[in-house]
Design a protein around this motif. Structure first.
Motif, PDB file in Angstrom:
ATOM      1  N   SER A 175       0.838  -1.197   0.000  1.00 47.92           N
ATOM      2  CA  SER A 175       0.000   0.000   0.000  1.00 47.92           C
ATOM      3  C   SER A 175       0.879   1.255   0.000  1.00 47.92           C
ATOM      4  N   ARG A 176       0.468   2.246  -0.783  1.00 44.48           N
ATOM      5  CA  ARG A 176       1.172   3.532  -0.826  1.00 44.48           C
ATOM      6  C   ARG A 176       0.324   4.578  -0.108  1.00 44.48           C
ATOM      7  N   THR A 177       0.934   5.288   0.853  1.00 46.34           N
ATOM      8  CA  THR A 177       0.239   6.313   1.624  1.00 46.34           C
ATOM      9  C   THR A 177       0.956   7.650   1.457  1.00 46.34           C
ATOM     10  N   ASP A 178       0.409   8.670   2.108  1.00 43.58           N
ATOM     11  CA  ASP A 178       1.043   9.995   2.062  1.00 43.58           C
ATOM     12  C   ASP A 178       2.451   9.973   2.640  1.00 43.58           C
ATOM     13  N   HIS A 179       2.733   8.999   3.510  1.00 48.04           N
ATOM     14  CA  HIS A 179       4.026   8.964   4.189  1.00 48.04           C
ATOM     15  C   HIS A 179       4.975   7.908   3.635  1.00 48.04           C
ATOM     16  N   GLY A 180       4.533   7.143   2.633  1.00 51.12           N
ATOM     17  CA  GLY A 180       5.408   6.131   2.074  1.00 51.12           C
ATOM     18  C   GLY A 180       4.686   4.821   1.829  1.00 51.12           C
ATOM     19  N   VAL A 181       5.475   3.769   1.621  1.00 49.47           N
ATOM     20  CA  VAL A 181       4.938   2.471   1.236  1.00 49.47           C
ATOM     21  C   VAL A 181       5.108   1.463   2.370  1.00 49.47           C
ATOM     22  N   TYR A 182       4.076   0.666   2.603  1.00 44.69           N
ATOM     23  CA  TYR A 182       4.143  -0.444   3.556  1.00 44.69           C
ATOM     24  C   TYR A 182       4.765  -1.648   2.841  1.00 44.69           C
ATOM     25  N   ALA A 183       5.665  -2.346   3.526  1.00 42.23           N
ATOM     26  CA  ALA A 183       6.369  -3.464   2.890  1.00 42.23           C
ATOM     27  C   ALA A 183       6.548  -4.608   3.872  1.00 42.23           C
ATOM     28  N   THR A 184       6.495  -5.824   3.357  1.00 37.57           N
ATOM     29  CA  THR A 184       6.744  -6.997   4.197  1.00 37.57           C
ATOM     30  C   THR A 184       8.218  -7.030   4.591  1.00 37.57           C
ATOM     31  N   SER A 185       8.490  -7.307   5.852  1.00 37.81           N
ATOM     32  CA  SER A 185       9.863  -7.395   6.325  1.00 37.81           C
ATOM     33  C   SER A 185      10.573  -8.548   5.621  1.00 37.81           C
ATOM     34  N   PRO A 186      11.798  -8.319   5.148  1.00 40.63           N
ATOM     35  CA  PRO A 186      12.536  -9.388   4.464  1.00 40.63           C
ATOM     36  C   PRO A 186      12.605 -10.657   5.321  1.00 40.63           C
ATOM     37  N   GLY A 187      12.352 -11.784   4.670  1.00 41.05           N
ATOM     38  CA  GLY A 187      12.394 -13.066   5.358  1.00 41.05           C
ATOM     39  C   GLY A 187      11.070 -13.519   5.907  1.00 41.05           C
ATOM     40  N   THR A 188      10.046 -12.642   5.885  1.00 40.08           N
ATOM     41  CA  THR A 188       8.730 -13.046   6.415  1.00 40.08           C
ATOM     42  C   THR A 188       7.670 -13.121   5.313  1.00 40.08           C
ATOM     43  N   GLU A 189       8.079 -12.873   4.051  1.00 37.36           N
ATOM     44  CA  GLU A 189       7.100 -12.813   2.960  1.00 37.36           C
ATOM     45  C   GLU A 189       6.321 -14.110   2.792  1.00 37.36           C
ATOM     46  N   HIS A 190       6.988 -15.233   3.010  1.00 34.86           N
ATOM     47  CA  HIS A 190       6.354 -16.524   2.726  1.00 34.86           C
ATOM     48  C   HIS A 190       5.819 -17.216   3.985  1.00 34.86           C
ATOM     49  N   LEU A 191       5.874 -16.522   5.111  1.00 39.40           N
ATOM     50  CA  LEU A 191       5.328 -17.095   6.336  1.00 39.40           C
ATOM     51  C   LEU A 191       3.813 -16.932   6.367  1.00 39.40           C
ATOM     52  N   VAL A 192       3.159 -17.752   7.156  1.00 40.14           N
ATOM     53  CA  VAL A 192       1.738 -17.557   7.430  1.00 40.14           C
ATOM     54  C   VAL A 192       1.622 -16.955   8.825  1.00 40.14           C
ATOM     55  N   PRO A 193       0.554 -16.207   9.107  1.00 43.20           N
ATOM     56  CA  PRO A 193       0.407 -15.648  10.456  1.00 43.20           C
ATOM     57  C   PRO A 193       0.439 -16.747  11.510  1.00 43.20           C
ATOM     58  N   ALA A 194       1.228 -16.527  12.564  1.00 40.88           N
ATOM     59  CA  ALA A 194       1.412 -17.538  13.610  1.00 40.88           C
ATOM     60  C   ALA A 194       0.361 -17.380  14.701  1.00 40.88           C
ATOM     61  N   PRO A 195       0.021 -18.465  15.400  1.00 38.66           N
ATOM     62  CA  PRO A 195      -0.938 -18.375  16.509  1.00 38.66           C
ATOM     63  C   PRO A 195      -0.437 -17.440  17.604  1.00 38.66           C
ATOM     64  N   CYS A 196      -1.352 -16.672  18.146  1.00 40.43           N
ATOM     65  CA  CYS A 196      -1.007 -15.777  19.245  1.00 40.43           C
ATOM     66  C   CYS A 196      -0.665 -16.599  20.483  1.00 40.43           C
ATOM     67  N   PRO A 197       0.475 -16.337  21.134  1.00 32.13           N
ATOM     68  CA  PRO A 197       0.816 -17.082  22.350  1.00 32.13           C
ATOM     69  C   PRO A 197      -0.295 -16.948  23.402  1.00 32.13           C
ATOM     70  N   PRO A 198      -0.656 -18.041  24.087  1.00 27.52           N
ATOM     71  CA  PRO A 198      -1.763 -17.991  25.055  1.00 27.52           C
ATOM     72  C   PRO A 198      -1.608 -16.900  26.110  1.00 27.52           C
ATOM     73  N   SER A 199      -0.397 -16.681  26.607  1.00 29.80           N
ATOM     74  CA  SER A 199      -0.201 -15.660  27.647  1.00 29.80           C
ATOM     75  C   SER A 199      -0.477 -14.268  27.112  1.00 29.80           C
ATOM     76  N   LEU A 200      -0.099 -14.018  25.855  1.00 29.78           N
ATOM     77  CA  LEU A 200      -0.399 -12.724  25.246  1.00 29.78           C
ATOM     78  C   LEU A 200      -1.888 -12.615  24.949  1.00 29.78           C
ATOM     79  N   LEU A 201      -2.494 -13.703  24.495  1.00 31.67           N
ATOM     80  CA  LEU A 201      -3.925 -13.696  24.194  1.00 31.67           C
ATOM     81  C   LEU A 201      -4.735 -13.313  25.429  1.00 31.67           C
ATOM     82  N   ARG A 202      -4.321 -13.806  26.591  1.00 30.96           N
ATOM     83  CA  ARG A 202      -5.048 -13.470  27.826  1.00 30.96           C
ATOM     84  C   ARG A 202      -4.981 -11.976  28.117  1.00 30.96           C
ATOM     85  N   LEU A 203      -3.900 -11.320  27.699  1.00 30.84           N
ATOM     86  CA  LEU A 203      -3.792  -9.873  27.895  1.00 30.84           C
ATOM     87  C   LEU A 203      -4.689  -9.106  26.927  1.00 30.84           C
TER      88      LEU A 203
END
Length: 291
Positions: A175-203
């Motif tokens: 996406s291109r915005t007034d402040h620049g472009v959003y980009a996937t961090s190198p090395g994470t392009e082919h990952l799938v979203p990971a499950p939220c850790p249970p301790s963080l989920l409780r927060l």
């Protein structure tokens, strides 16, 4: 439209279609990161009417327009040729995406704050999709379980950490915005979203509500069900549920008896008394009764 804007729109549509192929529901965004299509109800005369979440069939309902249907995505972008980005709706299946927005503006160090939370609550962020923002921040993509509704919040966990949950969206990479472009961090392009850790989920899960006010004994079982329906509303549903319950109450001849319990229930969920009274009055008029 300038050539660069046409190119940005074409690229945004391509990125949005690619995200939809992965099961992510998308909407077009403007350069300001807001939904590109304005609400078709912005000139509606009665603010007490329940909000429309797309039931009218017209586009312009923000994240409620989000879809994975390629034909519908093309229609939305065709209706918003000024769109230069796309948003990814959070909380929807199959991923039930949760966005951890780590900000670096205003002198905050949200990454350090997240590390402190992780140490204190004994969790580790697993390898997952990371999107870099033009301001130097990061969006971490995590997934939630089907039975958890994660609300949106700003700096509730710690300064600079915002949460995108149900009813929210993340700006998609490319996406291109007034402040620049959003980009996937190198090395994470082919990952799938990971499950939220249970301790963080409780927060992230909102704390249980305090005991709700008891239902007035004169309204009967039918009325108690309507009051419970209002009490179980989450943010974003409160006015809609109250309006529906009030309509059913008036249609069943218990509108006046149920007015006070419904107002109490609505206030308990977070509406003001003035908002609750206005919504119930609108329901009364809609069903042919005097408020």
């Amino acid at each position: 439209m300038a050539t660069t804007d046409r190119q940005a729109t074409t690229l945004a549509l391509a990125h949005a279609l690619s995200a939809a192929e992965r099961g992510l529901s998308v909407i077009p965004l403007s350069r300001t990161k807001l939904p590109a299509l304005r609400s078709p109800h912005r000139h509606d005369p009665d603010p007490a009417l329940p909000p429309c979440h797309g039931e009218c069939g017209r586009p312009g309902h923000g994240v409620y327009d989000a879809t994975t249907d390629p034909a519908r995505i093309r229609e939305l972008f065709a209706a918003a040729p000024w769109a230069t980005g796309y948003g990814i709706a959070c909380g929807l299946p199959p991923y039930r995406l949760i966005g951890i927005d780590l900000d670096v503006k205003s002198g905050t160090d949200a990454t350090a704050a997240l590390r402190e939370l992780a140490l204190r609550h004994l969790f580790t962020i697993p390898p997952t999709v990371v999107v870099l923002t033009p301001s130097g921040g990061r969006h971490l993509w995590l997934t939630g379980p089907p039975d958890a509704v994660i609300p949106n919040s700003a700096s509730r966990l710690a300064p600079g950490i915002d949460i995108r949950g149900a009813g929210g969206y993340l700006v998609g990479p490319g996406s291109r915005t007034d402040h620049g472009v959003y980009a996937t961090s190198p090395g994470t392009e082919h990952l799938v979203p990971a499950p939220c850790p249970p301790s963080l989920l409780r927060l992230l899960v909102p704390p249980p509500r305090p005991p709700h006010p008891s239902t007035h004994p004169s309204v009967g079982n039918r009325g108690q069900g309507l009051v419970q329906f209002v009490l179980s509303a989450h943010e974003g549903q409160r006015n809609t549920r109250l309006f529906w319950a009030a309509c059913r109450a008036y249609e069943n001849g218990i509108g006046r008896a149920l007015r006070a319990p419904l107002i109490d229930a609505a206030v308990h969920t977070g509406l003001t008394e003035h908002e609750a009274r206005a919504t119930i009055a609108s329901a009364a008029r809609m069903t042919g009764h005097r408020p």
